[in-house]
Motif scaffolding. Sequence first.
Motif, PDB file in Angstrom:
ATOM      1  N   MET A   1      79.831  60.908  49.380  1.00 28.98           N
ATOM      2  CA  MET A   1      78.731  60.576  48.653  1.00 28.98           C
ATOM      3  C   MET A   1      78.092  61.917  48.966  1.00 28.98           C
ATOM      4  SD  MET A   1      76.242  57.784  49.390  1.00 28.98           S
ATOM      5  CE  MET A   1      77.583  56.249  49.401  1.00 28.98           C
ATOM      6  N   GLU A   2      77.158  62.164  47.607  1.00 33.07           N
ATOM      7  CA  GLU A   2      76.707  63.534  47.525  1.00 33.07           C
ATOM      8  C   GLU A   2      75.000  63.269  48.316  1.00 33.07           C
ATOM      9  OE1 GLU A   2      74.024  66.111  44.158  1.00 33.07           O
ATOM     10  OE2 GLU A   2      74.852  64.178  43.644  1.00 33.07           O
ATOM     11  N   THR A   3      74.734  64.375  49.105  1.00 30.71           N
ATOM     12  CA  THR A   3      73.326  64.042  49.904  1.00 30.71           C
ATOM     13  C   THR A   3      72.388  64.646  48.990  1.00 30.71           C
ATOM     14  OG1 THR A   3      74.590  64.382  52.015  1.00 30.71           O
ATOM     15  CG2 THR A   3      72.255  64.605  51.958  1.00 30.71           C
ATOM     16  N   LEU A   4      71.257  63.867  49.142  1.00 33.43           N
ATOM     17  CA  LEU A   4      69.978  64.096  48.268  1.00 33.43           C
ATOM     18  C   LEU A   4      69.001  64.405  49.142  1.00 33.43           C
ATOM     19  CD1 LEU A   4      70.472  61.581  45.418  1.00 33.43           C
ATOM     20  CD2 LEU A   4      71.168  63.964  45.355  1.00 33.43           C
ATOM     21  N   PHE A   5      67.954  65.339  48.665  1.00 36.10           N
ATOM     22  CA  PHE A   5      66.786  65.708  49.344  1.00 36.10           C
ATOM     23  C   PHE A   5      65.459  65.518  48.627  1.00 36.10           C
ATOM     24  CE2 PHE A   5      70.309  68.039  51.140  1.00 36.10           C
ATOM     25  CZ  PHE A   5      69.896  68.274  52.510  1.00 36.10           C
ATOM     26  N   ARG A   6      64.537  64.821  49.033  1.00 40.30           N
ATOM     27  CA  ARG A   6      63.171  64.261  48.299  1.00 40.30           C
ATOM     28  C   ARG A   6      62.057  65.164  49.026  1.00 40.30           C
ATOM     29  NH1 ARG A   6      61.588  59.797  45.257  1.00 40.30           N
ATOM     30  NH2 ARG A   6      63.610  59.047  45.725  1.00 40.30           N
ATOM     31  N   CYS A   7      61.249  65.529  48.281  1.00 37.32           N
ATOM     32  CA  CYS A   7      60.032  66.240  48.792  1.00 37.32           C
ATOM     33  C   CYS A   7      58.991  65.008  49.241  1.00 37.32           C
ATOM     34  CB  CYS A   7      59.321  66.928  47.534  1.00 37.32           C
ATOM     35  SG  CYS A   7      57.776  67.972  47.877  1.00 37.32           S
ATOM     36  N   ALA A   8      58.418  65.284  50.423  1.00 34.54           N
ATOM     37  CA  ALA A   8      57.640  64.428  50.889  1.00 34.54           C
ATOM     38  C   ALA A   8      56.245  64.328  50.261  1.00 34.54           C
ATOM     39  CB  ALA A   8      57.285  64.760  52.292  1.00 34.54           C
ATOM     40  N   LYS A   9      55.980  65.436  49.570  1.00 34.35           N
ATOM     41  CA  LYS A   9      54.461  65.540  48.811  1.00 34.35           C
ATOM     42  C   LYS A   9      54.647  65.006  47.479  1.00 34.35           C
ATOM     43  CE  LYS A   9      50.797  68.756  47.959  1.00 34.35           C
ATOM     44  NZ  LYS A   9      50.250  70.074  48.172  1.00 34.35           N
ATOM     45  N   CYS A  10      55.566  65.605  46.664  1.00 35.65           N
ATOM     46  CA  CYS A  10      55.614  65.213  45.140  1.00 35.65           C
ATOM     47  C   CYS A  10      56.858  64.063  44.820  1.00 35.65           C
ATOM     48  CB  CYS A  10      55.607  66.298  44.340  1.00 35.65           C
ATOM     49  SG  CYS A  10      57.308  67.204  44.329  1.00 35.65           S
ATOM     50  N   ALA A  11      57.566  63.745  45.798  1.00 35.99           N
ATOM     51  CA  ALA A  11      58.849  63.004  45.764  1.00 35.99           C
ATOM     52  C   ALA A  11      59.837  63.570  44.665  1.00 35.99           C
ATOM     53  CB  ALA A  11      58.355  61.410  45.000  1.00 35.99           C
ATOM     54  N   ALA A  12      59.843  64.839  44.504  1.00 37.70           N
ATOM     55  CA  ALA A  12      61.026  65.484  43.664  1.00 37.70           C
ATOM     56  C   ALA A  12      62.224  65.375  44.605  1.00 37.70           C
ATOM     57  CB  ALA A  12      60.663  66.729  43.225  1.00 37.70           C
ATOM     58  N   SER A  23      59.070  72.314  42.453  1.00 39.83           N
ATOM     59  CA  SER A  23      58.056  71.188  41.871  1.00 39.83           C
ATOM     60  C   SER A  23      56.544  71.531  42.241  1.00 39.83           C
ATOM     61  CB  SER A  23      58.383  69.647  41.811  1.00 39.83           C
ATOM     62  OG  SER A  23      57.548  68.938  40.904  1.00 39.83           O
ATOM     63  N   CYS A  24      56.414  71.471  43.309  1.00 43.24           N
ATOM     64  CA  CYS A  24      54.657  71.327  43.733  1.00 43.24           C
ATOM     65  C   CYS A  24      54.493  72.632  44.916  1.00 43.24           C
ATOM     66  CB  CYS A  24      54.515  70.340  44.578  1.00 43.24           C
ATOM     67  SG  CYS A  24      55.561  70.033  46.248  1.00 43.24           S
ATOM     68  N   GLY A  25      55.802  73.577  45.090  1.00 46.26           N
ATOM     69  CA  GLY A  25      55.591  74.706  45.998  1.00 46.26           C
ATOM     70  C   GLY A  25      55.461  74.535  47.384  1.00 46.26           C
ATOM     71  N   THR A  26      55.564  73.279  47.939  1.00 44.65           N
ATOM     72  CA  THR A  26      55.297  72.901  49.248  1.00 44.65           C
ATOM     73  C   THR A  26      56.417  73.529  49.974  1.00 44.65           C
ATOM     74  OG1 THR A  26      54.049  70.923  48.845  1.00 44.65           O
ATOM     75  CG2 THR A  26      54.659  71.393  50.848  1.00 44.65           C
ATOM     76  N   PHE A  27      56.139  74.273  51.357  1.00 48.65           N
ATOM     77  CA  PHE A  27      57.012  74.935  52.081  1.00 48.65           C
ATOM     78  C   PHE A  27      57.654  73.762  53.123  1.00 48.65           C
ATOM     79  CE2 PHE A  27      58.516  77.444  55.738  1.00 48.65           C
ATOM     80  CZ  PHE A  27      59.722  78.171  55.221  1.00 48.65           C
ATOM     81  N   ARG A  28      58.786  73.821  53.136  1.00 53.73           N
ATOM     82  CA  ARG A  28      59.668  72.942  54.162  1.00 53.73           C
ATOM     83  C   ARG A  28      59.012  71.325  54.000  1.00 53.73           C
ATOM     84  NH1 ARG A  28      64.484  74.987  55.871  1.00 53.73           N
ATOM     85  NH2 ARG A  28      64.193  76.905  56.890  1.00 53.73           N
ATOM     86  N   SER A  29      58.962  71.005  52.845  1.00 57.45           N
ATOM     87  CA  SER A  29      58.679  69.598  52.797  1.00 57.45           C
ATOM     88  C   SER A  29      59.723  68.594  52.174  1.00 57.45           C
ATOM     89  CB  SER A  29      57.765  69.592  51.594  1.00 57.45           C
ATOM     90  OG  SER A  29      58.169  69.838  50.141  1.00 57.45           O
ATOM     91  N   CYS A  30      60.952  68.970  52.046  1.00 57.46           N
ATOM     92  CA  CYS A  30      62.219  68.066  51.688  1.00 57.46           C
ATOM     93  C   CYS A  30      63.016  67.615  52.855  1.00 57.46           C
ATOM     94  CB  CYS A  30      62.911  68.944  50.841  1.00 57.46           C
ATOM     95  SG  CYS A  30      62.246  69.331  49.344  1.00 57.46           S
ATOM     96  N   TYR A  31      63.248  66.291  52.554  1.00 58.74           N
ATOM     97  CA  TYR A  31      63.949  65.553  53.757  1.00 58.74           C
ATOM     98  C   TYR A  31      65.127  64.879  53.256  1.00 58.74           C
ATOM     99  CZ  TYR A  31      61.483  61.479  52.224  1.00 58.74           C
ATOM    100  OH  TYR A  31      60.684  60.584  51.597  1.00 58.74           O
TER     101      TYR A  31
END
Length: 227
Positions: A1-12, A23-31
């Motif tokens: 199953m492919e692992t996906l990462f979501r931005c905590a700020k813009c949800a991309a 998408s929003c330029g936030t550093f280290r925001s993906c989990y």
Amino acid sequence: METLFRCAKCAAVYPLDPRWCPSCGTFRSCYVDWERQADRQWGAGTKSASAEELVGTVSRSFVSPAYPTMKCGPRSVVGVFGAPGSGKSTFATKWADAILGPVCYFAQEEGHGDALIQRLKRLEICRADFHVAYAATIDDINAEVSARAPLAVVFDSLSVMTLGVRDLQRAADRENFPIMVTLQVTKSGAAAGSASILHGCDVVIECAGMKWACRKNRFSGLVGGDI
């Protein structure tokens, strides 16, 4: 199953972990987006999976000694009610994990896997014989029960499953196993639905503030005390 990462700020969502969100330029925001992975698993047509498969941990050989003071018969119906967040699903999950043998836990809706998986991880439930299923119809339920031969069944929740207390009583008698169901509540805090639901239950548990109290028990005199 492919692992996906979501931005905590813009949800991309991204297939790889970026150091910053394009998408929003936030550093280290993906989990890691566990919810999207769970949705994909259920949405791919998976109707049933073991706790071992969902949690991704090697199965343990012991069961939980959860709530030993709550007594119920082999053909009983146990109703658990309480406000949202009071611990109904946690109680039901731990109760099922205390059964020595295969159990079936019927989830309330397809694709809600994230909350369920996180609960299984938190409670350290990773048994291969703890079967989690999504059941849309009574035929789905019958097929799962026939395939797994469980010693106990949990429905989370009764209102979503569109089952009646008579259905539960017939199933418990026919299959000779106890059934636990979670029930929604009204704004006043009473169990939702007709009074016949609680009347038909052999054991009634009320959840409030992550504490559980027995309000009715046809198998024991222990009523009113916290569990």
